[in-house]
Design a protein around this motif. Structure first.
Motif, PDB file in Angstrom:
ATOM      1  N   THR A  37      -2.214 -40.232 -26.468  1.00  0.00           N
ATOM      2  CA  THR A  37      -1.110 -41.181 -26.463  1.00  0.00           C
ATOM      3  C   THR A  37       0.200 -40.412 -26.503  1.00  0.00           C
ATOM      4  OG1 THR A  37      -0.194 -43.172 -27.488  1.00  0.00           O
ATOM      5  CG2 THR A  37      -1.039 -41.490 -28.971  1.00  0.00           C
ATOM      6  N   LYS A  38       1.226 -41.010 -25.945  1.00  0.00           N
ATOM      7  CA  LYS A  38       2.529 -40.351 -25.893  1.00  0.00           C
ATOM      8  C   LYS A  38       3.223 -40.376 -27.249  1.00  0.00           C
ATOM      9  CE  LYS A  38       6.776 -40.156 -23.249  1.00  0.00           C
ATOM     10  NZ  LYS A  38       7.444 -40.520 -22.022  1.00  0.00           N
ATOM     11  N   ARG A  39       3.019 -41.469 -28.005  1.00  0.00           N
ATOM     12  CA  ARG A  39       3.676 -41.586 -29.298  1.00  0.00           C
ATOM     13  C   ARG A  39       2.783 -42.290 -30.296  1.00  0.00           C
ATOM     14  NH1 ARG A  39       8.259 -46.250 -28.408  1.00  0.00           N
ATOM     15  NH2 ARG A  39       6.806 -47.929 -27.986  1.00  0.00           N
ATOM     16  N   VAL A  40       3.126 -42.133 -31.570  1.00  0.00           N
ATOM     17  CA  VAL A  40       2.380 -42.792 -32.633  1.00  0.00           C
ATOM     18  C   VAL A  40       3.392 -43.324 -33.650  1.00  0.00           C
ATOM     19  CG1 VAL A  40       2.031 -40.710 -34.007  1.00  0.00           C
ATOM     20  CG2 VAL A  40       0.452 -42.598 -34.241  1.00  0.00           C
ATOM     21  N   PHE A  41       3.123 -44.524 -34.137  1.00  0.00           N
ATOM     22  CA  PHE A  41       3.995 -45.112 -35.149  1.00  0.00           C
ATOM     23  C   PHE A  41       3.674 -44.498 -36.509  1.00  0.00           C
ATOM     24  CE2 PHE A  41       4.466 -48.163 -31.775  1.00  0.00           C
ATOM     25  CZ  PHE A  41       5.813 -48.494 -31.863  1.00  0.00           C
ATOM     26  N   LEU A  42       4.704 -44.204 -37.271  1.00  0.00           N
ATOM     27  CA  LEU A  42       4.520 -43.549 -38.562  1.00  0.00           C
ATOM     28  C   LEU A  42       3.732 -44.420 -39.537  1.00  0.00           C
ATOM     29  CD1 LEU A  42       7.942 -41.746 -39.080  1.00  0.00           C
ATOM     30  CD2 LEU A  42       5.823 -40.866 -38.111  1.00  0.00           C
ATOM     31  N   THR A  43       3.823 -45.732 -39.405  1.00  0.00           N
ATOM     32  CA  THR A  43       3.039 -46.609 -40.277  1.00  0.00           C
ATOM     33  C   THR A  43       1.548 -46.385 -40.068  1.00  0.00           C
ATOM     34  OG1 THR A  43       3.290 -48.382 -38.646  1.00  0.00           O
ATOM     35  CG2 THR A  43       4.791 -48.417 -40.536  1.00  0.00           C
ATOM     36  N   SER A  65       9.552 -46.947 -36.779  1.00  0.00           N
ATOM     37  CA  SER A  65       9.649 -45.477 -36.739  1.00  0.00           C
ATOM     38  C   SER A  65       8.418 -44.880 -36.056  1.00  0.00           C
ATOM     39  CB  SER A  65       9.765 -44.918 -38.153  1.00  0.00           C
ATOM     40  OG  SER A  65      10.918 -45.385 -38.776  1.00  0.00           O
ATOM     41  N   PHE A  66       8.662 -43.930 -35.179  1.00  0.00           N
ATOM     42  CA  PHE A  66       7.558 -43.287 -34.467  1.00  0.00           C
ATOM     43  C   PHE A  66       7.902 -41.845 -34.167  1.00  0.00           C
ATOM     44  CE2 PHE A  66      10.273 -45.208 -31.268  1.00  0.00           C
ATOM     45  CZ  PHE A  66      10.432 -44.206 -30.329  1.00  0.00           C
ATOM     46  N   MET A  67       6.880 -41.080 -33.731  1.00  0.00           N
ATOM     47  CA  MET A  67       7.118 -39.705 -33.292  1.00  0.00           C
ATOM     48  C   MET A  67       6.510 -39.521 -31.903  1.00  0.00           C
ATOM     49  SD  MET A  67       4.665 -37.483 -35.737  1.00  0.00           S
ATOM     50  CE  MET A  67       2.973 -37.907 -36.016  1.00  0.00           C
ATOM     51  N   THR A  68       7.166 -38.698 -31.125  1.00  0.00           N
ATOM     52  CA  THR A  68       6.709 -38.381 -29.770  1.00  0.00           C
ATOM     53  C   THR A  68       6.723 -36.865 -29.592  1.00  0.00           C
ATOM     54  OG1 THR A  68       8.957 -38.648 -28.939  1.00  0.00           O
ATOM     55  CG2 THR A  68       7.506 -40.542 -28.703  1.00  0.00           C
ATOM     56  N   PRO A  69       5.694 -36.185 -30.084  1.00  0.00           N
ATOM     57  CA  PRO A  69       5.683 -34.725 -29.967  1.00  0.00           C
ATOM     58  C   PRO A  69       5.504 -34.279 -28.505  1.00  0.00           C
ATOM     59  CG  PRO A  69       3.627 -35.516 -30.914  1.00  0.00           C
ATOM     60  CD  PRO A  69       4.520 -36.709 -30.770  1.00  0.00           C
ATOM     61  N   ASP A  70       6.020 -33.120 -28.208  1.00  0.00           N
ATOM     62  CA  ASP A  70       5.875 -32.559 -26.862  1.00  0.00           C
ATOM     63  C   ASP A  70       4.385 -32.502 -26.504  1.00  0.00           C
ATOM     64  OD1 ASP A  70       8.595 -32.260 -26.789  1.00  0.00           O
ATOM     65  OD2 ASP A  70       8.562 -30.100 -27.150  1.00  0.00           O
ATOM     66  N   GLY A  71       4.038 -32.999 -25.356  1.00  0.00           N
ATOM     67  CA  GLY A  71       2.649 -32.991 -24.906  1.00  0.00           C
ATOM     68  C   GLY A  71       1.856 -34.201 -25.342  1.00  0.00           C
ATOM     69  N   GLY A  72       2.417 -34.980 -26.256  1.00  0.00           N
ATOM     70  CA  GLY A  72       1.720 -36.167 -26.730  1.00  0.00           C
ATOM     71  C   GLY A  72       0.790 -35.862 -27.890  1.00  0.00           C
ATOM     72  N   ILE A  73      -0.066 -36.817 -28.192  1.00  0.00           N
ATOM     73  CA  ILE A  73      -0.969 -36.709 -29.330  1.00  0.00           C
ATOM     74  C   ILE A  73      -2.405 -36.864 -28.846  1.00  0.00           C
ATOM     75  CG2 ILE A  73      -1.631 -37.753 -31.540  1.00  0.00           C
ATOM     76  CD1 ILE A  73       1.383 -38.820 -31.478  1.00  0.00           C
TER      77      ILE A  73
END
Length: 78
Positions: A37-43, A65-73
């Motif tokens: 996935t491209k991003r994940v919600f912090l919750t 709130s979410f994070m989108t690390p380089d390359g995805g998750i």
């Protein structure tokens, strides 16, 4: 503009590398669920951490709130 173009190219290269890893893992371990996935919600992260570390108190965050690390998750096993 050059910085944005370079960053975009690097992100695409990294995403390609993560896809290759995902394929290799699937071939080696077909019984394990592997997803990207491209991003994940912090919750969602806090929910999992709370399950695994019930004795630790985590701070709350906004539902948006979410994070989108380089390359995805790349998630393994769920």
């Amino acid at each position: 503009m050059i910085l944005n173009a370079t960053s975009k190219r690097q992100e695409n290269l990294l995403r390609g590398a993560v896809q290759q890893i995902q394929v290799r893992l699937y071939k080696s371990f077909p019984e394990i669920a592997i997803s990207w996935t491209k991003r994940v919600f912090l919750t969602s992260v806090l929910k999992e951490l709370t399950k695994r570390f019930s004795d630790v108190s985590f701070c709350a965050c906004l539902d948006t709130s979410f994070m989108t690390p380089d390359g995805g998750i790349l998630s393994i096993g769920g």
